[in-house]
Design a protein around this motif. Structure first.
Motif, mmCIF file in Angstrom:
data_model
loop_
_atom_site.group_PDB
_atom_site.id
_atom_site.type_symbol
_atom_site.label_atom_id
_atom_site.label_comp_id
_atom_site.label_asym_id
_atom_site.label_seq_id
_atom_site.Cartn_x
_atom_site.Cartn_y
_atom_site.Cartn_z
ATOM 1 N N VAL A 277 0.835 -1.198 0.000
ATOM 2 C CA VAL A 277 0.000 0.000 0.000
ATOM 3 C C VAL A 277 0.873 1.252 0.000
ATOM 4 N N ALA A 278 1.908 1.253 0.828
ATOM 5 C CA ALA A 278 2.822 2.400 0.882
ATOM 6 C C ALA A 278 3.488 2.619 -0.475
ATOM 7 N N GLN A 279 3.865 1.540 -1.136
ATOM 8 C CA GLN A 279 4.474 1.647 -2.455
ATOM 9 C C GLN A 279 3.495 2.251 -3.461
ATOM 10 N N LEU A 280 2.240 1.835 -3.400
ATOM 11 C CA LEU A 280 1.240 2.353 -4.324
ATOM 12 C C LEU A 280 0.931 3.823 -4.053
ATOM 13 N N ARG A 281 0.966 4.233 -2.797
ATOM 14 C CA ARG A 281 0.776 5.660 -2.490
ATOM 15 C C ARG A 281 1.872 6.492 -3.133
ATOM 16 N N ASP A 282 3.110 6.026 -2.993
ATOM 17 C CA ASP A 282 4.235 6.751 -3.607
ATOM 18 C C ASP A 282 4.089 6.794 -5.123
ATOM 19 N N ALA A 289 2.067 13.895 -10.135
ATOM 20 C CA ALA A 289 3.029 14.965 -10.420
ATOM 21 C C ALA A 289 3.416 14.957 -11.901
ATOM 22 N N TRP A 290 3.618 13.780 -12.461
ATOM 23 C CA TRP A 290 3.995 13.688 -13.877
ATOM 24 C C TRP A 290 2.872 14.196 -14.773
ATOM 25 N N LEU A 291 1.637 13.839 -14.467
ATOM 26 C CA LEU A 291 0.505 14.294 -15.274
ATOM 27 C C LEU A 291 0.400 15.820 -15.255
ATOM 28 N N ARG A 292 0.683 16.404 -14.093
ATOM 29 C CA ARG A 292 0.670 17.866 -14.018
ATOM 30 C C ARG A 292 1.819 18.468 -14.825
ATOM 31 N N ILE A 294 3.061 17.460 -17.547
ATOM 32 C CA ILE A 294 2.795 17.473 -18.990
ATOM 33 C C ILE A 294 1.582 18.339 -19.324
ATOM 34 N N GLY A 295 1.100 19.111 -18.342
ATOM 35 C CA GLY A 295 0.087 20.111 -18.612
ATOM 36 C C GLY A 295 -1.347 19.715 -18.373
ATOM 37 N N LEU A 296 -1.589 18.608 -17.665
ATOM 38 C CA LEU A 296 -2.950 18.159 -17.410
ATOM 39 C C LEU A 296 -3.415 18.566 -16.019
ATOM 40 N N GLU A 297 -4.715 18.674 -15.866
ATOM 41 C CA GLU A 297 -5.297 18.894 -14.535
ATOM 42 C C GLU A 297 -5.408 17.554 -13.823
ATOM 43 N N VAL A 298 -5.160 17.573 -12.518
ATOM 44 C CA VAL A 298 -5.220 16.347 -11.734
ATOM 45 C C VAL A 298 -5.935 16.648 -10.417
ATOM 46 N N ALA A 299 -6.913 15.835 -10.086
ATOM 47 C CA ALA A 299 -7.594 15.968 -8.800
ATOM 48 C C ALA A 299 -6.721 15.365 -7.704
ATOM 49 N N ASP A 300 -6.590 16.070 -6.578
ATOM 50 C CA ASP A 300 -5.837 15.519 -5.455
ATOM 51 C C ASP A 300 -6.466 14.191 -5.030
ATOM 52 N N SER A 301 -5.637 13.173 -4.876
ATOM 53 C CA SER A 301 -6.166 11.833 -4.613
ATOM 54 C C SER A 301 -5.619 11.246 -3.330
ATOM 55 N N PHE A 305 -5.985 5.634 -7.278
ATOM 56 C CA PHE A 305 -6.229 6.022 -8.657
ATOM 57 C C PHE A 305 -6.096 7.534 -8.770
ATOM 58 N N VAL A 306 -6.054 7.997 -10.017
ATOM 59 C CA VAL A 306 -5.910 9.425 -10.274
ATOM 60 C C VAL A 306 -6.920 9.823 -11.342
ATOM 61 N N LEU A 307 -7.672 10.897 -11.090
ATOM 62 C CA LEU A 307 -8.574 11.478 -12.076
ATOM 63 C C LEU A 307 -7.848 12.631 -12.746
ATOM 64 N N PHE A 308 -7.810 12.617 -14.077
ATOM 65 C CA PHE A 308 -7.026 13.634 -14.781
ATOM 66 C C PHE A 308 -7.761 14.087 -16.041
#
Length: 365
Positions: A277-282, A289-292, A294-301, A305-308
């Motif tokens: 679980v700790a590994q997946l959080r990281d 951070a990577w999605l942001r 490259i210029g995308l919006e990302v909801a804090d999660s 999972f990540v909504l982008f």
């Protein structure tokens, strides 16, 4: 269906479910990408063998041992001591939710939630003939307290459903909002913590509110953090009185002996599973951070999972990823997509595919 005497609200309705496609990288249903260890597999196999020897008898209909172990796990995980009688288990948190609506919803009663949220909630309401209403979340997917209390006052719900972390946005809800809704409502307040183990440091669990909030129910699952989606084990923590009501509506012997046996084994391996679980959080935080970048919006999660977004044509992006062998979920608000956190190799495949797809779509325009 036209020749069958089915309920009118079920006519023409497709069964719920995300696409099940045979692709190299499946990141669409928020599964834990790491399977059980070989030691867990061996221990579970022995437990199943013991259970099978007694399958001529019905299982413990109260799932007493499992509920006792779940209470112990919640104490270690969230620091909240619960009695066995305050915990209930069923076939996935889906069955828990359905039991809650069976017990506290029904004809002439209303369930309230905050959109966008988990798409099964209205189906639980439909299946129990409970009126379904929603209030809208803020643009950052948080819940405005004033909006929430206004909705409670207007609809007088028998059940309030608050997913925290929320699906599909990953948004956690502050506990003072839960308290305010509980105080304003005469019904039960359900905090769905299916992804709670993935929450960031400092984000508390609603379990800490149980002692002083008698109509609060906190639901959890073993599908995500325990990598046990195929076992179908969900559970709830609440007052003993609330649990007794759920016991009234449960089907006889609803949780098989085999399911109870393997779930107990998984709980014995909780410490090992929490390392994953700790590994997946990281991995989630790095992916966001990577999605942001490259210029995308990302909801804090606070989930796995990540909504982008946002995309002018999200389906084109979804289809492009699928064409590259990567399956994610086309869900949530228009223009957004959701990707589950996978293994490092799966994440790399997703990144490479997304870069290729966005480039290809730009070249077409």
């Amino acid at each position: 269906m036209s020749g069958l005497p089915i309920r009118d609200e079920l006519r023409g309705v497709e069964p719920y479910g995300a696409p099940q496609l045979d692709v190299p990288v499946c990141l669409n249903v928020n599964e834990n990408p790491f399977g059980p260890s070989e030691q867990l597999v061996a221990d579970a196999a022995r437990a199943v063998a013991d259970a099978v020897r007694g399958l001529n008898r019905y299982p413990d209909r109260e799932a007493t041992t499992l509920r006792e172990r779940l209470a112990g796990y919640l104490d270690r995980e969230s620091g909240v001591a619960l009695r066995t009688e305050q915990v209930w288990a069923a076939n996935g948190s889906n069955e828990i939710m359905l039991q809650i609506l069976q017990a506290f919803g029904g004809p002439g009663r209303t369930a309230l939630s905050f959109a966008p949220t988990y798409s099964m909630y209205p189906e639980y309401a439909r299946d129990t003939t409970t009126t379904w209403v929603t209030a809208q979340r803020n643009s950052d997917f948080s819940i405005d307290p004033e909006t929430a209390l206004k909705a409670v006052a207007e609809h007088r719900p028998s059940v309030v459903l608050i997913a925290s972390p929320n699906n599909p946005t990953g948004t956690a809800v502050p506990l003072d909002l839960v308290t305010a809704v509980h105080e304003a409502s005469d019904g039960v307040v359900v905090v769905d913590e299916a992804y709670a183990e993935f929450r960031r440091d400092g984000v508390p669990s609603a379990l800490s509110l149980l002692a002083d909030h008698p109509r609060l129910i906190v639901t959890r699952t073993m599908s995500k953090a325990f990598a046990f989606a195929g076992a179908r084990v969900g559970y709830a923590a609440a007052s003993e009185q609330v649990i007794d009501v759920l016991r009234v509506v449960r089907l006889p012997y609803h949780l098989s002996a085999v399911t109870q046996a393997v779930a107990v084994v998984a709980l014995e391996h909780a410490a090992e599973l929490q390392a994953r679980v700790a590994q997946l959080r990281d991995e989630r935080d790095a992916l966001a951070a990577w999605l942001r970048e490259i210029g995308l919006e990302v909801a804090d999660s606070d989930a796995n999972f990540v909504l982008f977004g946002r995309f002018p044509d999200r389906h084109a992006v979804w289809q492009g990823l699928l064409d590259h062998g990567v399956l994610i979920r086309e869900t949530g608000p228009d223009g957004w997509l959701r990707v589950s956190v996978g293994t490092p190799e799966e994440t790399t495949a997703f990144k490479d595919a997304l870069v290729s797809v966005t480039r290809e779509l730009k070249e077409r325009t």
